[in-house]
Design a protein around this motif. Structure first.
Motif, PDB file in Angstrom:
ATOM      1  N   LYS A  30       8.728 -34.196 -53.348  1.00 50.30           N
ATOM      2  CA  LYS A  30       8.434 -35.632 -53.263  1.00 50.30           C
ATOM      3  C   LYS A  30       7.506 -36.116 -54.386  1.00 50.30           C
ATOM      4  O   LYS A  30       7.377 -37.316 -54.595  1.00 50.30           O
ATOM      5  CB  LYS A  30       7.795 -35.948 -51.917  1.00 50.30           C
ATOM      6  CG  LYS A  30       6.427 -35.320 -51.761  1.00 50.30           C
ATOM      7  CD  LYS A  30       5.784 -35.693 -50.454  1.00 50.30           C
ATOM      8  CE  LYS A  30       4.440 -34.995 -50.325  1.00 50.30           C
ATOM      9  NZ  LYS A  30       3.941 -34.894 -49.001  1.00 50.30           N
ATOM     10  N   ARG A  64      17.090 -31.682 -43.388  1.00 51.60           N
ATOM     11  CA  ARG A  64      15.975 -32.335 -44.072  1.00 51.60           C
ATOM     12  C   ARG A  64      14.959 -32.757 -43.020  1.00 51.60           C
ATOM     13  O   ARG A  64      15.323 -33.044 -41.873  1.00 51.60           O
ATOM     14  CB  ARG A  64      16.420 -33.530 -44.928  1.00 51.60           C
ATOM     15  CG  ARG A  64      17.151 -34.651 -44.211  1.00 51.60           C
ATOM     16  CD  ARG A  64      16.867 -35.998 -44.878  1.00 51.60           C
ATOM     17  NE  ARG A  64      15.483 -36.389 -44.671  1.00 51.60           N
ATOM     18  CZ  ARG A  64      14.854 -37.341 -45.337  1.00 51.60           C
ATOM     19  NH1 ARG A  64      15.482 -38.029 -46.258  1.00 51.60           N
ATOM     20  NH2 ARG A  64      13.583 -37.641 -45.077  1.00 51.60           N
ATOM     21  N   GLN A  71       8.545 -44.370 -48.798  1.00 49.85           N
ATOM     22  CA  GLN A  71      10.006 -44.383 -48.821  1.00 49.85           C
ATOM     23  C   GLN A  71      10.571 -43.938 -50.173  1.00 49.85           C
ATOM     24  O   GLN A  71      11.561 -43.211 -50.247  1.00 49.85           O
ATOM     25  CB  GLN A  71      10.501 -45.787 -48.485  1.00 49.85           C
ATOM     26  CG  GLN A  71      11.919 -45.767 -47.990  1.00 49.85           C
ATOM     27  CD  GLN A  71      12.485 -47.166 -47.855  1.00 49.85           C
ATOM     28  OE1 GLN A  71      11.779 -48.145 -48.023  1.00 49.85           O
ATOM     29  NE2 GLN A  71      13.759 -47.263 -47.556  1.00 49.85           N
ATOM     30  N   PHE A  72       9.917 -44.384 -51.245  1.00 53.93           N
ATOM     31  CA  PHE A  72      10.404 -44.035 -52.574  1.00 53.93           C
ATOM     32  C   PHE A  72      10.318 -42.521 -52.783  1.00 53.93           C
ATOM     33  O   PHE A  72      11.281 -41.873 -53.209  1.00 53.93           O
ATOM     34  CB  PHE A  72       9.597 -44.790 -53.644  1.00 53.93           C
ATOM     35  CG  PHE A  72      10.003 -44.438 -55.050  1.00 53.93           C
ATOM     36  CD1 PHE A  72      11.251 -44.815 -55.552  1.00 53.93           C
ATOM     37  CD2 PHE A  72       9.155 -43.709 -55.864  1.00 53.93           C
ATOM     38  CE1 PHE A  72      11.631 -44.474 -56.850  1.00 53.93           C
ATOM     39  CE2 PHE A  72       9.531 -43.360 -57.158  1.00 53.93           C
ATOM     40  CZ  PHE A  72      10.767 -43.745 -57.648  1.00 53.93           C
ATOM     41  N   ASP A 131      10.223 -40.290 -50.531  1.00 56.26           N
ATOM     42  CA  ASP A 131      11.155 -39.640 -49.614  1.00 56.26           C
ATOM     43  C   ASP A 131      12.556 -39.580 -50.226  1.00 56.26           C
ATOM     44  O   ASP A 131      13.234 -38.557 -50.179  1.00 56.26           O
ATOM     45  CB  ASP A 131      11.179 -40.420 -48.290  1.00 56.26           C
ATOM     46  CG  ASP A 131      11.885 -39.636 -47.204  1.00 56.26           C
ATOM     47  OD1 ASP A 131      11.282 -38.664 -46.709  1.00 56.26           O
ATOM     48  OD2 ASP A 131      13.039 -39.977 -46.884  1.00 56.26           O
ATOM     49  N   GLN A 132      12.953 -40.697 -50.856  1.00 53.35           N
ATOM     50  CA  GLN A 132      14.276 -40.731 -51.492  1.00 53.35           C
ATOM     51  C   GLN A 132      14.340 -39.785 -52.690  1.00 53.35           C
ATOM     52  O   GLN A 132      15.341 -39.119 -52.912  1.00 53.35           O
ATOM     53  CB  GLN A 132      14.600 -42.158 -51.954  1.00 53.35           C
ATOM     54  CG  GLN A 132      14.952 -43.066 -50.780  1.00 53.35           C
ATOM     55  CD  GLN A 132      14.938 -44.542 -51.160  1.00 53.35           C
ATOM     56  OE1 GLN A 132      14.544 -44.911 -52.256  1.00 53.35           O
ATOM     57  NE2 GLN A 132      15.356 -45.387 -50.236  1.00 53.35           N
ATOM     58  N   GLU A 153      14.845 -36.265 -51.392  1.00 57.98           N
ATOM     59  CA  GLU A 153      16.206 -35.977 -50.935  1.00 57.98           C
ATOM     60  C   GLU A 153      17.167 -35.864 -52.114  1.00 57.98           C
ATOM     61  O   GLU A 153      18.019 -34.979 -52.159  1.00 57.98           O
ATOM     62  CB  GLU A 153      16.687 -37.043 -49.940  1.00 57.98           C
ATOM     63  CG  GLU A 153      17.986 -36.599 -49.292  1.00 57.98           C
ATOM     64  CD  GLU A 153      18.631 -37.641 -48.403  1.00 57.98           C
ATOM     65  OE1 GLU A 153      18.153 -37.816 -47.275  1.00 57.98           O
ATOM     66  OE2 GLU A 153      19.622 -38.259 -48.849  1.00 57.98           O
ATOM     67  N   ARG A 154      16.978 -36.767 -53.074  1.00 57.21           N
ATOM     68  CA  ARG A 154      17.872 -36.731 -54.242  1.00 57.21           C
ATOM     69  C   ARG A 154      17.707 -35.405 -54.998  1.00 57.21           C
ATOM     70  O   ARG A 154      18.673 -34.784 -55.414  1.00 57.21           O
ATOM     71  CB  ARG A 154      17.558 -37.911 -55.164  1.00 57.21           C
ATOM     72  CG  ARG A 154      18.612 -38.102 -56.253  1.00 57.21           C
ATOM     73  CD  ARG A 154      18.372 -39.345 -57.066  1.00 57.21           C
ATOM     74  NE  ARG A 154      17.121 -39.286 -57.794  1.00 57.21           N
ATOM     75  CZ  ARG A 154      16.146 -40.194 -57.704  1.00 57.21           C
ATOM     76  NH1 ARG A 154      16.266 -41.235 -56.903  1.00 57.21           N
ATOM     77  NH2 ARG A 154      15.055 -40.084 -58.413  1.00 57.21           N
TER      78      ARG A 154
END
Ligand SMILES: Nc1ncnc2c1ncn2[C@@H]1O[C@H](COP(=O)(O)OP(=O)(O)OP(=O)(O)O)[C@@H](O)[C@H]1O
Ligand SMILES: [Mg+2]
Length: 470
Positions: free
Chosen positions: A131, A177, A185-186, A188-189, A192-193
């Protein structure tokens, strides 16, 4: 396309596949580990370019690094910066913004301290770092590794092992996950990416994500035929605490049960085993390294940033510079606790951070099965002997327990249910083995509602069930 379920964990990774008979099969990933179905999520890169994952990565790192002589050299990075030098404080921009005297600006080249004798580097808890937007990767012996590449080394081993078992190519990864890699949120994305990219680099053609605690609940209903029930899953591992509340309706076939199940709520945060280990070191071992020592006529304390590196063994080597070591030698002479300052210096100089972290983690694990443990670590003049009993341990992790409880309450509130409405609480993940956590759940829900699912494989098995219905 053939699919597998991968529970890529902060500490351990496991893989499972769905079998023809409706059951799931966990795959052996690491002969050197107990159990062999768990692959420690560790990556070691040697100076010769060799790459190791799993238990062997830890063995080789300890063998080659602990006690070795570190030779730090100053090397040019090829970068330059302008700084204010030789400035009188009253002339400098820092004290008088806007009043820079151009005569005191100077261009200097940036140097870095390099451990020229370093045999290899070990990476642990990489999942936690996914992250961090400013941690894109790291240079390892002149080669740049992006974080995705480091993570892909673990996933690649999983792919190879499952393909060996299946004698076929496995193209689809159903990856678990956490509910939140980060509350931001950013971030977190980004995490995941990066995990998706890591799976792609490992050779998977398709990646599907699924919440870890929801997978654990699916593993449960794949082996049981529950009546209409509200089921809570508490999955606490090395990096995250993940909770979900599911509603299941009775049905004969698994497919029907899955169709009729709903996720009522999820909650989670980065409170788990790694944090507990650090808390033990901070509260019980810091004093061995001079946290209460004073030095010099002004009776100064050891700077916190130096002590904090004891918590972060992966960066301990950064302190192993001539400058810091000489400073510690001087402090030792003028300190009221010279043996503690020497212990700090030995820890840094002899690279003992990782073995010490392992001793602490093992003591914590043993405390789940016995009333009292001794944290014992001896290396040359470094002597630690600290006894902790369960009651003291509960006190040490009081704040963490409070945070876990808050996440549980949050899951209940989001689902609009009360403790009495919950029919079953399934626990999984290594940290759920801690008696104080079990006690907290028993007090809230009652002993008969708590069911322990397999600590290290329930998430992977659930992901394998999901893979069948893609
Ligand atoms: N017997 C035990 N008692 C207490 N803690 C334990 C025990 N066994 C393992 N642990 C801790 O559990 C953690 C590992 O659990 P697990 O393998 O479930 O995590 P993970 O799945 O890799 O991590 P995450 O799901 O958070 O990404 C480590 O912090 C480990 O120290
Ligand atoms: Mg886990």
């Amino acid at each position: 396309m053939i699919a597998c379920g991968i529970d890529y964990g902060t500490t351990n990774t496991s893989v499972a596949i769905a079998k023809e008979n409706g059951k799931t099969q966990v795959i052996e990933l690491d002969d050197a580990n107990t159990p062999s179905t768990s692959l420690p999520s560790l990556v070691y890169i040697g100076a010769d370019g060799s790459i190791l994952t799993g238990r062997k990565a830890a063995h080789v790192f300890i063998q080659n690094n602990v006690g070795r002589e570190v030779i730090m050299q100053s090397e040019e990075t090829g970068m330059e910066i302008s700084i204010i030098s030789r400035a009188e404080p009253e002339k400098s921009e820092f004290y008088n913004p806007g009043l820079i005297d151009p005569d005191v600006m100077e261009t200097i080249s940036i140097k870095t301290q390099v451990d020229v004798n370093l045999p290899g580097r070990l990476f642990q808890s990489l999942k936690t770092k996914l992250k961090f937007t400013d941690f894109k990767g790291t240079d390892v012996f002149g080669k740049h590794y992006q974080i995705e590449e480091l993570v892909s080394l673990i996933l690649k081993r999983c792919k190879e092992k499952v393909e060996e078992y299946m004698s076929d190519t496995v193209d689809v990864a159903v990856l678990g996950r956490p509910v939140f890699f980060s509350q931001n949120q950013f971030e977190d994305q980004v995490a995941e990416r990066r995990l998706r990219n890591a799976a792609m680099i490992a050779g998977f053609k398709e990646v599907v994500f699924f919440y870890e605690p929801v997978s654990a609940s699916i593993e449960y209903i794949s082996t049981t035929t529950p009546n209409d029930q509200l089921v809570m899953v508490v999955d606490i591992g090395g990096g995250t605490c993940d909770i979900c509340i599911m509603k299941f309706q009775r049905a004969e076939t698994l497919e029907e049960r899955l169709k009729r199940s709903t996720v009522l709520s999820v909650s989670g945060d980065t409170v788990a085993g790694d944090m507990i280990d650090k808390e033990i070191i901070r509260k019980r071992l810091f004093h061995y390294f001079g946290s209460t020592a004073r030095y010099g006529s002004k009776r100064l304390p050891i700077p916190r940033n130096i002590l904090n590196v004891v918590l972060d063994w992966q960066n301990l080597y950064r302190l192993n510079t001539e400058e810091t070591i000489n400073w510690l030698v001087a402090v030792e002479t003028f300190s009221d606790q010279p043996e503690a300052i020497r212990a700090l210096r030995l820890l840094i100089q002899k690279n003992c951070g990782y073995p010490l972290a392992l001793v602490v983690e093992n003591a914590k694990k043993e405390l789940s099965f016995q009333e009292q443990v001794k944290i014992q670590f001896c290396y040359e003049e470094l002597n630690i002997e600290e006894t902790i009993n369960r009651e003291e341990f509960s006190k040490i992790i009081e704040d963490i327990l409070g945070q876990i409880q808050t996440l549980i309450v949050e899951a209940e509130q989001k689902a609009g249910v009360k403790p009495d409405d919950i029919s079953l609480v399934l626990t999984t993940g290594g940290t759920c083995l801690i008696p104080a956590i079990q006690k907290m759940l028993i007090e809230r829900y009652g002993l008969q509602k708590i069911i322990s699912r397999d600590t290290f494989t329930s998430v992977a098995r659930g992901l394998a069930v999901v893979s069948r219905y893609l």
